[in-house]
Design an enzyme around this catalytic site. Structure first.
Site, PDB file in Angstrom:
ATOM      1  N   SER A 132      -7.109  -8.308  10.937  1.00 15.36           N
ATOM      2  CA  SER A 132      -7.333  -7.713  12.259  1.00 15.36           C
ATOM      3  C   SER A 132      -7.468  -8.847  13.259  1.00 15.36           C
ATOM      4  O   SER A 132      -7.936  -9.942  12.896  1.00 15.36           O
ATOM      5  CB  SER A 132      -8.641  -6.901  12.239  1.00 15.36           C
ATOM      6  N   TYR A 146     -17.568  -6.105  10.061  1.00 18.89           N
ATOM      7  CA  TYR A 146     -16.123  -5.890   9.919  1.00 18.89           C
ATOM      8  C   TYR A 146     -15.364  -7.171  10.310  1.00 18.89           C
ATOM      9  O   TYR A 146     -14.457  -7.613   9.593  1.00 18.89           O
ATOM     10  CB  TYR A 146     -15.720  -4.722  10.819  1.00 18.89           C
TER      11      TYR A 146
HETATM   12  P1  NAP Z   1      -8.132   4.657   8.598  1.00 20.94           P
HETATM   13  O1  NAP Z   1      -7.213   5.593   9.273  1.00 20.94           O
HETATM   14  O2  NAP Z   1      -9.597   4.823   8.763  1.00 20.94           O
HETATM   15  O3  NAP Z   1      -7.761   4.585   7.044  1.00 20.94           O
HETATM   16  C1  NAP Z   1      -8.509   3.807   6.164  1.00 20.94           C
HETATM   17  C2  NAP Z   1      -7.764   3.758   4.845  1.00 20.94           C
HETATM   18  O4  NAP Z   1      -8.502   2.917   3.954  1.00 20.94           O
HETATM   19  C3  NAP Z   1      -7.641   5.128   4.199  1.00 20.94           C
HETATM   20  O5  NAP Z   1      -6.377   5.264   3.616  1.00 20.94           O
HETATM   21  C4  NAP Z   1      -8.724   5.092   3.120  1.00 20.94           C
HETATM   22  O6  NAP Z   1      -8.408   5.839   1.948  1.00 20.94           O
HETATM   23  C5  NAP Z   1      -8.718   3.616   2.754  1.00 20.94           C
HETATM   24  N1  NAP Z   1      -9.977   3.244   2.116  1.00 20.94           N
HETATM   25  C6  NAP Z   1     -11.201   3.117   2.682  1.00 20.94           C
HETATM   26  N2  NAP Z   1     -12.115   2.819   1.736  1.00 20.94           N
HETATM   27  C7  NAP Z   1     -11.443   2.773   0.559  1.00 20.94           C
HETATM   28  C8  NAP Z   1     -11.845   2.509  -0.784  1.00 20.94           C
HETATM   29  N3  NAP Z   1     -13.125   2.266  -1.105  1.00 20.94           N
HETATM   30  N4  NAP Z   1     -10.903   2.542  -1.751  1.00 20.94           N
HETATM   31  C9  NAP Z   1      -9.597   2.806  -1.452  1.00 20.94           C
HETATM   32  N5  NAP Z   1      -9.169   3.071  -0.198  1.00 20.94           N
HETATM   33  C10 NAP Z   1     -10.082   3.047   0.790  1.00 20.94           C
HETATM   34  O7  NAP Z   1      -7.860   3.177   9.081  1.00 20.94           O
HETATM   35  P2  NAP Z   1      -6.512   2.444   9.534  1.00 20.94           P
HETATM   36  O8  NAP Z   1      -6.600   2.269  10.994  1.00 20.94           O
HETATM   37  O9  NAP Z   1      -5.328   3.082   8.941  1.00 20.94           O
HETATM   38  O10 NAP Z   1      -6.791   1.016   8.872  1.00 20.94           O
HETATM   39  C11 NAP Z   1      -6.002   0.477   7.833  1.00 20.94           C
HETATM   40  C12 NAP Z   1      -6.248  -1.021   7.769  1.00 20.94           C
HETATM   41  O11 NAP Z   1      -5.866  -1.609   9.019  1.00 20.94           O
HETATM   42  C13 NAP Z   1      -7.718  -1.386   7.559  1.00 20.94           C
HETATM   43  O12 NAP Z   1      -7.820  -2.513   6.733  1.00 20.94           O
HETATM   44  C14 NAP Z   1      -8.186  -1.724   8.959  1.00 20.94           C
HETATM   45  O13 NAP Z   1      -9.277  -2.587   8.948  1.00 20.94           O
HETATM   46  C15 NAP Z   1      -6.939  -2.373   9.527  1.00 20.94           C
HETATM   47  N6  NAP Z   1      -6.887  -2.409  10.989  1.00 20.94           N
HETATM   48  C16 NAP Z   1      -6.884  -1.257  11.720  1.00 20.94           C
HETATM   49  C17 NAP Z   1      -6.848  -1.354  13.114  1.00 20.94           C
HETATM   50  C18 NAP Z   1      -6.827  -0.135  13.989  1.00 20.94           C
HETATM   51  O14 NAP Z   1      -6.969  -0.286  15.224  1.00 20.94           O
HETATM   52  N7  NAP Z   1      -6.645   1.071  13.482  1.00 20.94           N
HETATM   53  C19 NAP Z   1      -6.825  -2.605  13.739  1.00 20.94           C
HETATM   54  C20 NAP Z   1      -6.838  -3.751  12.949  1.00 20.94           C
HETATM   55  C21 NAP Z   1      -6.867  -3.645  11.573  1.00 20.94           C
HETATM   56  P3  NAP Z   1      -9.065   7.290   1.607  1.00 20.94           P
HETATM   57  O15 NAP Z   1      -8.926   8.125   2.833  1.00 20.94           O
HETATM   58  O16 NAP Z   1      -8.253   7.775   0.458  1.00 20.94           O
HETATM   59  O17 NAP Z   1     -10.494   7.039   1.209  1.00 20.94           O
END
Ligand code: NAP
Length: 236
Positions: A132, A146
């Site tokens: 991130s 985070y």
């Molecule tokens: P999200 O919509 O909240 O999805 C989170 C994902 O992580 C879900 O698929 C969830 O799976 C999985 N997850 C969480 N805990 C887990 C565990 N213990 N074991 C296996 N899977 C787990 O978030 P997102 O925005 O798609 O984020 C995806 C990645 O991008 C993350 O690493 C996040 O930090 C990064 N990111 C996001 C943003 C943003 O603005 N959205 C920005 C920078 C980085 P389940 O639902 O099956 O539990």
């Protein structure tokens, strides 16, 4: 030959967009999920090349079993995307040792353990860690746990890139604000302030992160390792 791909946290959000890129390319994709059983099943129904696999990335035993399944079914793994991640946006006073540890267990230690076990069946290929911009230079007191986990993931990327070269390339993608469930409850006033800092004037979409991951995994990126690529619309 179809590539064997593992994407963690791939049933929804950015992980799902990444899994879709590989699925549409006819790769064999292990779609890891933890709580999103329904969404994972939908992917399995829609794509015959999707292999859904439940594992809690915070648990070493789950990760070990997941890699064992891939080993017995495919005998190899070509691409790993460490995408699973959680946040806990609260004031410092509300955070605890346990809540901080939980963030590290998924975002950092989980990614390390996935690579540790995946490594045993990866002769060559590519690893992409979803970090991130918060792990580089975006400061936000509500998410210090985070942010530290993502800075750690970038450090892990650099060390692994050196250790696993030349056969395995290791890179990180650092998204800025992306429209997913993670940000759906942002305060409108705060969101407006953040939008003003983004050159392209909008939050990104999950598929705009996925296309960079897909490129990094491909032979088109054969001379790229140890890099951290920002996908943040030009954030200041
Ligand atoms: P999200 O919509 O909240 O999805 C989170 C994902 O992580 C879900 O698929 C969830 O799976 C999985 N997850 C969480 N805990 C887990 C565990 N213990 N074991 C296996 N899977 C787990 O978030 P997102 O925005 O798609 O984020 C995806 C990645 O991008 C993350 O690493 C996040 O930090 C990064 N990111 C996001 C943003 C943003 O603005 N959205 C920005 C920078 C980085 P389940 O639902 O099956 O539990």
């Amino acid at each position: 030959m179809a590539r064997v791909v593992l994407v963690t946290g791939a049933a929804r959000g950015i992980g799902k967009a990444i899994a879709l890129k590989f699925l549409e390319n006819k790769d064999i994709v292990y779609v890891n999920y933890n709580k999103s059983d329904k969404e994972a099943l939908e992917l399995a129904k829609a794509f015959s090349n999707a292999r859904i696999i439940k594992a809690d990335i915070a648990l070493e035993e789950d990760i070990k079993k997941m890699i064992d399944v891939i080993k017995s079914q495919e005998g190899r793994l070509d691409i790993v995307v460490n995408n699973a991640g959680i946040a806990n946006d609260t004031l410092v006073e509300s955070k605890t040792k346990e809540s901080f540890q939980k963030i590290l267990d998924v975002n950092l230690i989980g990614a390390f353990l996935v690579v540790k076990y995946a490594r045993e069946i990866m002769e060559k290929g590519s690893i992409i860690n979803i970090a991130s911009t918060n792990g580089i230079d975006t400061y936000y007191p509500y998410s210090l746990d985070y942010d530290a986990s993502k800075a750690g993931l970038i450090s892990l990327t650099h060390n692994l890139a050196l250790e696993l070269a030349p056969n395995i390339r290791v890179n990180a993608v650092a998204p800025g604000w992306i429209n997913t469930d993670m940000n759906k409850e942002l305060d409108e006033e705060f969101k407006d302030k953040e939008l003003k800092k983004i050159m392209l004037g909008r939050f990104g979409e999950a598929k705009e992160v996925a296309s960079v991951v897909f490129f990094l995994a491909s032979q088109e990126a054969s001379y790229i390792t140890n890099s951290v690529i920002r996908v943040d619309g030009g954030s200041r």
